[in-house]
Write a protein that holds these residues in place. Structure first.
Motif, PDB file in Angstrom:
ATOM      1  N   LYS A 385       0.663  -1.253  -0.059  1.00 47.66           N
ATOM      2  CA  LYS A 385       0.046   0.170  -0.069  1.00 47.66           C
ATOM      3  C   LYS A 385       0.745   1.246  -0.025  1.00 47.66           C
ATOM      4  N   VAL A 386       1.913   1.275   0.747  1.00 48.99           N
ATOM      5  CA  VAL A 386       2.808   2.389   0.756  1.00 48.99           C
ATOM      6  C   VAL A 386       3.447   2.660  -0.536  1.00 48.99           C
ATOM      7  N   LYS A 387       3.950   1.584  -1.202  1.00 49.61           N
ATOM      8  CA  LYS A 387       4.299   1.626  -2.606  1.00 49.61           C
ATOM      9  C   LYS A 387       3.615   2.243  -3.490  1.00 49.61           C
ATOM     10  N   GLN A 388       2.383   1.825  -3.616  1.00 42.80           N
ATOM     11  CA  GLN A 388       1.320   2.467  -4.431  1.00 42.80           C
ATOM     12  C   GLN A 388       0.805   3.693  -4.245  1.00 42.80           C
ATOM     13  N   PHE A 389       0.969   4.150  -2.737  1.00 39.64           N
ATOM     14  CA  PHE A 389       0.548   5.545  -2.462  1.00 39.64           C
ATOM     15  C   PHE A 389       1.858   6.350  -3.148  1.00 39.64           C
ATOM     16  N   MET A 390       3.114   6.017  -2.847  1.00 40.95           N
ATOM     17  CA  MET A 390       4.291   6.715  -3.401  1.00 40.95           C
ATOM     18  C   MET A 390       4.157   7.065  -4.816  1.00 40.95           C
ATOM     19  N   LEU A 436       3.183   4.451  11.179  1.00 43.22           N
ATOM     20  CA  LEU A 436       3.721   3.101  10.989  1.00 43.22           C
ATOM     21  C   LEU A 436       4.850   2.666  11.482  1.00 43.22           C
ATOM     22  N   PHE A 437       5.637   3.847  12.336  1.00 46.56           N
ATOM     23  CA  PHE A 437       6.868   3.439  13.131  1.00 46.56           C
ATOM     24  C   PHE A 437       6.735   2.905  14.602  1.00 46.56           C
ATOM     25  N   LEU A 438       5.313   3.049  14.977  1.00 40.52           N
ATOM     26  CA  LEU A 438       5.249   2.339  16.291  1.00 40.52           C
ATOM     27  C   LEU A 438       4.392   1.166  16.335  1.00 40.52           C
ATOM     28  N   PRO A 439       5.357  -0.038  16.817  1.00 44.07           N
ATOM     29  CA  PRO A 439       4.683  -1.307  16.616  1.00 44.07           C
ATOM     30  C   PRO A 439       3.488  -1.520  17.508  1.00 44.07           C
ATOM     31  N   ALA A 440       3.337  -0.794  18.634  1.00 46.41           N
ATOM     32  CA  ALA A 440       1.849  -0.791  19.414  1.00 46.41           C
ATOM     33  C   ALA A 440       0.648  -0.305  18.931  1.00 46.41           C
ATOM     34  N   ILE A 441       1.005   0.548  17.724  1.00 42.99           N
ATOM     35  CA  ILE A 441      -0.118   1.147  17.049  1.00 42.99           C
ATOM     36  C   ILE A 441      -0.224   0.474  15.669  1.00 42.99           C
ATOM     37  N   SER A 442       0.700   0.543  15.003  1.00 41.35           N
ATOM     38  CA  SER A 442       0.701  -0.205  13.752  1.00 41.35           C
ATOM     39  C   SER A 442       0.612  -1.712  13.525  1.00 41.35           C
ATOM     40  N   LEU A 451      11.525  -2.045   5.921  1.00 38.33           N
ATOM     41  CA  LEU A 451      11.482  -2.209   4.360  1.00 38.33           C
ATOM     42  C   LEU A 451      10.207  -0.884   3.916  1.00 38.33           C
ATOM     43  N   ILE A 452       9.563  -0.555   4.944  1.00 39.54           N
ATOM     44  CA  ILE A 452       8.701   0.458   4.571  1.00 39.54           C
ATOM     45  C   ILE A 452       9.494   2.007   4.576  1.00 39.54           C
ATOM     46  N   ALA A 453      10.233   1.922   5.683  1.00 36.19           N
ATOM     47  CA  ALA A 453      11.080   3.140   5.738  1.00 36.19           C
ATOM     48  C   ALA A 453      12.010   3.174   4.672  1.00 36.19           C
ATOM     49  N   GLU A 454      12.624   2.091   3.865  1.00 36.86           N
ATOM     50  CA  GLU A 454      13.426   2.237   2.755  1.00 36.86           C
ATOM     51  C   GLU A 454      12.661   2.767   1.732  1.00 36.86           C
ATOM     52  N   GLU A 455      11.427   2.481   1.676  1.00 38.66           N
ATOM     53  CA  GLU A 455      10.558   2.898   0.455  1.00 38.66           C
ATOM     54  C   GLU A 455      10.297   4.453   0.828  1.00 38.66           C
ATOM     55  N   THR A 456       9.760   5.014   1.864  1.00 38.44           N
ATOM     56  CA  THR A 456       9.628   6.364   2.189  1.00 38.44           C
ATOM     57  C   THR A 456      10.752   7.289   2.107  1.00 38.44           C
TER      58      THR A 456
END
Length: 618
Positions: A385-390, A436-442, A451-456
């Motif tokens: 979803k992140v890749k598509q949004f980017m 997305l960075f906070l495991p307790a929420i994401s 891998l998400i941070a690599e994309e953003t």
């Protein structure tokens, strides 16, 4: 007033383990340095309810507390329960600076309490009996497991010579001895014939690793429930239960520690925690092995892992059989010993299955890609979803944003943002691509987010679109882990919603702040308030008109603590009197997003700042 009964995890001394506490007190008063003569109240003892072998007791006399380990009473298996070895190895490790309770006294005189025993210091901290660690957040749970495997790597970095433990083991041939020893122990305690145990023993003896001659110190029972963690930090303060320690192959410890990844789903974890749920967010087996190997500077290619995993299950099955045998004899250390008879067969069968495996991807995460680090299913979906949004929204807006900032490169109004950024943020939030960075929420693992941070990271303003940009991410993590409920409501919630921003103030202009002991910004308590004096620079984000709060690092020079334990971090609202933003700083002629901040005689009420009395580790 504190009493012995207030010690968590203890019960009254069970009838079969009772001893003469008066005789023990007399012995300790004569032989244990520092043992209190006063107050007149007698020494009290409580029995730790955990543990299946040597019974362990909590001792209290006045304000002094100790822990006692002794042999069980009654008939014992040969060469089992050697508390003198425990005392010896702990003494060597404590002298080397490894985290173990300090051993204080060993007594071989069985006339004192009926068996040999030793006394060690009592250490305050957290022990997690349930391997799922349900009482902590996902982020802290992962950090605790990392601390565990790093501690194991540290143990394995010692040589026998450096510890003065030459001759502690029995020399080469560890793997053969282990199979032989545990087969003898099992045969001596077996109550029924279990074919899987005989088959597993035969396979192990026929598949011993070549060159079975390693001589290194191993713990023998290294598990997370044999570790005391710091009361608030993800840090190991003591490793317990050295009864099975010896010299041999280090991979035996690694496999034993990782055995829970393959635990049969029909039984509990040694009668303590339930089987690990599939969605448990802890580091995968691949991650733990990678961390262990990085700490030791060795390759992640671990030959014969299947042998040592199979050996671990053979050993655990043998231990379970021994526990049940002691139950039948009436000298078991645990109340649930009768349950262990039903565990032997499924454990042996699991060992046989592991003996046939050549690839070990943890059951806690999906396998099949052949990669070292595996994403969870949710992580794969979010990354897509992140890749598509980017691709659809962020990259097309890049030119507009770059041109906007180019017009005001050296303007003091540089912190104003183009409207497209706010629009993209609302779109990302609506699609659930937020925090997305906070495991307790994401609900994402560290690997997922990496891998998400690599994309953003492919676009300079993209992390902000997903509310995953520094310094807000670090500040939000600190508030999430250590903030009070009031602080979370006042500062964390609006940060998570993207309504405000924050900054972090550590670096100072007149000192080399990368070594925080040089820091000059001071913090001093004044009744129910704090007084802060200092100057900070390179305070990223402070110039943002939406920045409402800073987390400031300072130190109390009046403390008697070491220079590494004088630091605190404190919440400072940016609209408080006495705080001044001086000017933005430039880099290579261009204005950056950093500011000089002066904090002078800032008074903060205690209710606003009880977060940050968390000292930095040395």
């Amino acid at each position: 007033a504190l009493t012995a009964a207030s010690e968590p995890g203890t019960t009254a001394v069970r009838e079969q383990h009772r001893f003469d506490q008066g005789a023990l007190e007399k012995y300790l008063s004569r032989h244990l340095a520092g043992f209190p003569v006063q107050p007149p109240e007698a020494l009290t003892a409580r029995q730790y309810s955990s543990g299946q072998s040597n019974p362990t007791f909590y001792l209290k006399k006045g304000f002094k507390t100790y822990v006692l380990r002794k042999k069980p009473h009654g008939p014992l298996l040969p060469k089992a329960h050697q508390v003198d070895r425990e005392y010896h190895v702990q003494k060597a490790l404590f002298a080397a600076g490894f985290p173990v309770p300090e051993p204080l006294l060993y007594c071989s005189d069985v006339s004192v309490i009926g068996t040999e025993f030793y006394v060690m210091e009592h250490i305050q901290g957290r022990i997690f009996r349930d391997l799922t660690l349900p009482e902590v957040s996902p982020a802290e749970r992962a950090a605790l497991y990392v601390a565990m495997i790093e501690t194991l790597a540290r143990l394995h970095s010692f040589s026998l010579h450096s510890l003065g433990l030459q001759g502690y083991g029995r020399g080469p041939g560890y793997c053969r001895r282990q199979v032989t020893t545990w087969k003898k122990q099992y045969d001596a305690s077996a109550h029924v014939d279990i074919p899987a145990m005989n088959q597993l023993a035969e396979w192990l003896m026929n598949n011993l690793p070549a060159g079975d001659n390693e001589e290194n110190l191993i713990h023998g029972d290294f598990r997370i429930d044999n570790i005391i963690f710091h009361p608030r930090e993800a840090r190991v303060v003591a490793v317990l239960d050295w009864e099975l320690s010896t010299t041999g192959h280090l991979l035996a410890d690694v496999a034993y520690t990782a055995a829970f990844y393959f635990w049969p789903n029909t039984i509990k974890q040694l009668g303590q925690g339930e089987t690990l749920p599939e969605n448990l967010r802890i580091p995968s087996l691949e991650e733990l092995i990678s961390i262990y190997c990085r700490c030791r500077g060795i390759s992640t290619d671990l030959p014969n892992l299947h042998f040592f995993l199979a050996l671990s299950y053979f050993k655990i099955a043998g231990i379970c059989q021994g526990v049940y045998a002691r139950y039948l004899l009436g000298n078991s250390s645990a109340e649930n010993s009768y349950e262990f008879a039903e565990m032997v067969k499924p454990l042996a069968e699991t060992g046989l299955l592991l003996s046939k495996r050549t690839s070990f991807t943890s059951d806690a995460q999906p396998s099949g890609t052949g990669e070292l680090f595996q994403q969870t299913k949710k992580g794969q979906e979010v990354l897509l979803k992140v890749k598509q949004f980017m691709k659809q929204h962020v990259f097309p807006a890049e030119k507009e944003v770059v041109e906007y900032y180019a017009r005001d490169e050296n303007s003091l109004d540089r912190w104003t943002k183009p409207s497209v950024i706010e629009k993209l943020k609302e779109m990302a939030k609506a699609e659930g691509l937020w925090n997305l960075f906070l495991p307790a929420i994401s609900g994402l693992s560290q690997v997922d987010y990496a891998l998400i941070a690599e994309e953003t990271g492919k676009c300079f303003f993209a992390p902000e679109i997903f509310n995953c940009h520094a310094p807000d991410t670090g500040n939000m993590e600190v508030l999430h882990l250590y903030g009070s409920e009031e602080q979370k409501k006042q500062w964390l919630e609006p940060l998570l919603q993207g309504k405000i921003s924050s900054c972090f103030c550590m670096t100072e202009p007149d000192v080399a702040s990368s070594d925080a002991t040089n820091m000059e910004c001071s913090i001093q308590r004044d009744g129910d308030s704090y007084v802060i004096n200092g100057k900070k620079w390179w305070s990223s984000g402070a110039g943002n008109t939406n920045c409402k709060v800073a987390i400031v690092m300072a130190k109390n020079k009046n403390l008697s603590a070491s220079r590494y334990r004088q630091h605190s971090m404190i919440i400072v609202p940016l609209d408080i009197p006495g705080l001044k933003l001086i000017r933005p700083l430039s880099v290579f002629g261009y204005l950056g997003k950093e500011e000089i901040v002066i904090i002078s005689h800032v008074f903060l009420i205690q209710e606003q700042t009880n977060l940050l009395e968390a000292s930095l580790p040395s």
